[in-house]
Design an enzyme around this catalytic site. Sequence first.
Site, PDB file in Angstrom:
ATOM      1  N   PRO A 259       1.245  -0.852  -0.216  1.00 33.02           N
ATOM      2  CA  PRO A 259      -0.020   0.336  -0.757  1.00 33.02           C
ATOM      3  C   PRO A 259       1.059   1.152  -0.264  1.00 33.02           C
ATOM      4  CG  PRO A 259       0.243  -1.355   2.613  1.00 33.02           C
ATOM      5  CD  PRO A 259       0.347  -1.988   0.945  1.00 33.02           C
ATOM      6  N   CYS A 260       1.253   1.745  -1.126  1.00 30.64           N
ATOM      7  CA  CYS A 260       2.291   3.326  -1.298  1.00 30.64           C
ATOM      8  C   CYS A 260       1.616   3.723  -1.071  1.00 30.64           C
ATOM      9  CB  CYS A 260       3.126   2.580  -2.526  1.00 30.64           C
ATOM     10  SG  CYS A 260       2.527   2.078  -3.753  1.00 30.64           S
TER      11      CYS A 260
END
Length: 292
Positions: A259-260
């Site tokens: 989950p950048c």
Amino acid sequence: MLVNAVSAVRDVTPEGGDYETVRRVIEMLTTDYREQPSLETIAARLEASPTQLQKVFTRWAGLSPKAFLQAVTLDHAKRLLGREGLPLLDTALEVGLSGPGRLHDLFVSHEAMSPGEWKARGGGLTIRYGYHISPFGQALVMITDRGLAGLAFADQGEEQPCFEDMAQRWPNAEYVEDRAATEPYAKRIFDPSQWASEQPLRVVLIGTDFQVRVWESLLKIPLGRAVTYSDLACDIGQPTASRAVGAAVGRNPISFVVPCHRALGKSGALTGYHWGLTRKRAMLGWEAGQLL
DNA sequence: GGAATCATGTGAT
DNA sequence: ATCACATGATTCC
């Protein structure tokens, strides 16, 4: 509302039309947020009816356009960061949020490539890939026999550059189009009702040692939380490397799953995103909808 | 407050 | 060596 989210995935037209509409709304809301354009104004500019627009948007995000705008606002982003002094990026955190409700995050088990395999730049590796419809536009899914290796996004007509962007990361790998093989992955990833499955989603992190450490850190951020680049730097034991962390986050090959989009600037501002800032906003807003 | 300016680690050329 | 960064803190107005 879980029901909304599920149908959102299913109802996206083959052309990816919903995301395109939503994307333009988000773009308008965020560039002209000073004017706080009304639903009518937006609809007029898109040549759509206000009620139709409202419906499409709400089905997609589980949130009205107005609530969405609020969710991606600086104020909300800061709340995502803060939260009553919980120890950031501890393993305890992982449990922390799944307690009260059904706020499961995508259940991922990961494995990194050995340095030797990395040096081969993908040599001897067979990567199967396919394009699939996602809530965030066309998604390019790449897998090896060890698990998911890449996830990228392309707007309509941008498939080729998108593929090259990914393929150049592992130039010596052999690429085979195999939509049937990648399809189950796409289904699982974008359907929240399948997130808390028995089987973890297997993921292979292919990158340098430093990058892999950063990506592993990212995987520890639960849904509904966010961290800053310097938080990540501290977590991997190099508190002064926040900028290097930013670069590594940007090279994350499995966007969304790693989950950048939950990495923000220290001020809470959304800084950058490889696949477009609008998409980052879309993901955060969509996740906000999942929490309801 | 906000713009300009530095210190900074990593990876690609 | 050198350069570009999805940063952050400091220092000026």
